[in-house]
Design a protein around this motif. Sequence first.
Motif, PDB file in Angstrom:
ATOM      1  N   LYS A  14       0.859  -1.185   0.000  1.00 10.59           N
ATOM      2  CA  LYS A  14       0.000   0.000   0.000  1.00 10.59           C
ATOM      3  C   LYS A  14       0.892   1.230   0.000  1.00 10.59           C
ATOM      4  O   LYS A  14       1.836   1.316   0.778  1.00 10.59           O
ATOM      5  N   ILE A  15       0.584   2.172  -0.869  1.00 12.11           N
ATOM      6  CA  ILE A  15       1.354   3.401  -0.938  1.00 12.11           C
ATOM      7  C   ILE A  15       0.432   4.546  -0.555  1.00 12.11           C
ATOM      8  O   ILE A  15      -0.674   4.671  -1.077  1.00 12.11           O
ATOM      9  N   GLY A  16       0.880   5.360   0.379  1.00 15.72           N
ATOM     10  CA  GLY A  16       0.068   6.479   0.826  1.00 15.72           C
ATOM     11  C   GLY A  16       0.830   7.341   1.808  1.00 15.72           C
ATOM     12  O   GLY A  16       2.031   7.164   2.016  1.00 15.72           O
ATOM     13  N   TYR A  17       0.141   8.242   2.400  1.00 14.42           N
ATOM     14  CA  TYR A  17       0.740   9.150   3.368  1.00 14.42           C
ATOM     15  C   TYR A  17       0.272   8.790   4.761  1.00 14.42           C
ATOM     16  O   TYR A  17      -0.855   8.342   4.955  1.00 14.42           O
ATOM     17  N   GLU A  18       1.132   9.038   5.730  1.00 12.84           N
ATOM     18  CA  GLU A  18       0.746   8.866   7.124  1.00 12.84           C
ATOM     19  C   GLU A  18       0.700  10.255   7.729  1.00 12.84           C
ATOM     20  O   GLU A  18       1.696  10.993   7.709  1.00 12.84           O
ATOM     21  N   VAL A  19      -0.453  10.642   8.222  1.00 14.39           N
ATOM     22  CA  VAL A  19      -0.621  11.961   8.811  1.00 14.39           C
ATOM     23  C   VAL A  19      -0.476  11.836  10.313  1.00 14.39           C
ATOM     24  O   VAL A  19      -1.197  11.077  10.957  1.00 14.39           O
ATOM     25  N   SER A  20       0.457  12.596  10.879  1.00  8.71           N
ATOM     26  CA  SER A  20       0.654  12.594  12.323  1.00  8.71           C
ATOM     27  C   SER A  20      -0.325  13.593  12.943  1.00  8.71           C
ATOM     28  O   SER A  20      -0.077  14.799  12.942  1.00  8.71           O
TER      29      SER A  20
END
Length: 167
Positions: A121-127
């Motif tokens: 899975k490719i995506g962003y992780e939002v903190s």
Amino acid sequence: MLFEDYNIFRERVSAALKDAVLKLSAPDLKIILKAVSWRVETAPPVIAKVHKPGKVDVEPMYGFNEVELNGKPAVVEYEPDSELRDSEQVPLLEEGGIEAFIRREVLPYTPDAWIKEDATKIGYEVSFTRHFYKPQPLRTLEEISADILAIEKEAEGLLDDLLKGAK
């Protein structure tokens, strides 16, 4: 009869079912095999699928390994061991991408690991903590000391009242 090689065990069970003229669905066969077998750490890997050479590219990084089966070359896909399955969080801007990260960070420690491409899975992780959390300023020692003294004053005599009421 005991087998450490699950591949041989699966073949023997399939042959016995064929001799007994029993046809099981794949899920039923899987349940039976799981019920009458166990994991052996030193056993050879379980083969999920065998391909003829040339039909698929040999790519150990993606689980396609070149082996010799019954004296003939073949390309096999191994079944992942669910007890050993792991995942990695690779930085989106990783120099060289996922493959470079796996070669550098994983393969030196587990040389038989591979990338399961359909699970990638490719995506962003939002903190959320970094972007939305507003820390409360800490109280000063004077404020804490004043609170403790106020609680002590409020509690004065409560113990005496309780003891007098018990008599």
